[in-house]
Design an enzyme around this catalytic site. Structure first.
Site, PDB file in Angstrom:
ATOM      1  N   ASP A  97       0.871  -1.164   0.000  1.00 53.10           N
ATOM      2  CA  ASP A  97       0.000   0.000   0.000  1.00 53.10           C
ATOM      3  C   ASP A  97       0.916   1.225   0.000  1.00 53.10           C
ATOM      4  O   ASP A  97       2.132   1.107   0.198  1.00 53.10           O
ATOM      5  CB  ASP A  97      -0.893  -0.042   1.249  1.00 53.10           C
ATOM      6  CG  ASP A  97      -1.700   1.222   1.439  1.00 53.10           C
ATOM      7  OD1 ASP A  97      -2.324   1.678   0.462  1.00 53.10           O
ATOM      8  OD2 ASP A  97      -1.677   1.760   2.559  1.00 53.10           O
ATOM      9  N   ASP A 149      -0.210   5.146   1.015  1.00 54.86           N
ATOM     10  CA  ASP A 149      -0.491   6.104   2.086  1.00 54.86           C
ATOM     11  C   ASP A 149      -0.522   5.412   3.445  1.00 54.86           C
ATOM     12  O   ASP A 149      -1.146   4.360   3.606  1.00 54.86           O
ATOM     13  CB  ASP A 149      -1.838   6.792   1.846  1.00 54.86           C
ATOM     14  CG  ASP A 149      -1.803   7.719   0.633  1.00 54.86           C
ATOM     15  OD1 ASP A 149      -0.706   8.135   0.242  1.00 54.86           O
ATOM     16  OD2 ASP A 149      -2.884   8.011   0.089  1.00 54.86           O
TER      17      ASP A 149
END
Length: 243
Positions: free
Chosen positions: A8, A10
């Site tokens: 991922d 953020d």
């Protein structure tokens, strides 16, 4: 056989939300209520389109946008992790699956000299239009009821693994590293030898704990190893490479 690290972005690679960090480019770093109140649950990317339209109307230049995004902090240890991956490309592939956008992620990785570590980025496409305003589009459409309308990370990961297999690339182990609720869905396609790494104290860790032991819970197949910094992930990756 290679290892795949799926990240991922953020609150994982970077220690903030790139979509909210961009507000710092405005002279007054706040949005008007007409924009803020237009958000509908599950439709974040549409909302970000309106945010970027507003930023464009304030005559914020592309250079100013990029300069602000390049200041977002990396999560502790993540630069070391990505540097290690870039130095071991014969053994480790790395992809990013994110609800951010192509411009933000490319700018942030390029600024740190880490773009070479990442083989592919799967995220919402972004570009500047003729007026110099940044536009963001949804990555894809899907029929998953768990995920936001613009991105099902399980769909992306399953397709990537299938296409890699068709190309003759089989992964001995997959590491999935994330923090949020939209990182839960892809854990369902991980195998027994794979590793899901939720960030300590964040939504993914809580969701995995909540569903642990439930009948029919496919996310329980992979081993769960929580992390606080990139050093924890790097340690687990090195251990896997040596085994």
């Amino acid at each position: 056989m290679k290892i795949l690290v799926a990240l991922d972005f953020d609150h994982t690679v970077v220690d903030d939300n790139s979509d909210t960090w961009v507000i710092k480019c405005l002279p007054s770093p706040t949005l008007p209520d007409s924009v803020k109140n237009s958000y509908r649950k599950g439709h974040w990317t549409e909302f970000m389109g309106r945010v970027m339209s507003y930023i464009g109307e304030q005559e914020v230049s592309p250079d100013r946008l990029r300069g602000v995004m390049e200041t977002i902090p990396y999560t502790d240890g993540m630069k070391d992790l990505l540097t290690f991956i870039s130095e071991h490309k014969s053994t480790v592939d790395c992809i990013v699956i994110s609800d951010s956008n192509t411009l933000f992620i490319d700018w942030i990785l390029d600024a740190a000299g880490l773009r070479a570590a990442v083989d592919k980025v799967f995220t919402n496409p972004a570009e500047f239009n003729e007026s110099g305003h940044m536009e963001v589009r949804c990555y894809h459409s899907h029929d998953c009821t768990r995920c936001p309308v613009n991105l099902c990370k399980r769909n992306v990961l399953e397709r990537y693994l299938s296409e890699s297999s068709d190309a003759g690339v089989e992964y001995e182990r997959v590491f999935y590293v994330g923090d949020g609720g939209n990182d839960f869905c892809p854990t369902a396609c991980l195998r027994g030898g794979d590793v899901v790494m939720p960030r300590k104290g964040y939504s993914l860790e809580k969701l995995l704990a909540k569903h642990q032991g439930q009948e029919g819970n496919t996310s329980a197949r992979a081993r769960v190893v929580a992390w606080s910094s990139g050093a924890d992930i790097l340690q687990e990756l090195k251990r896997s490479m040596q085994s």
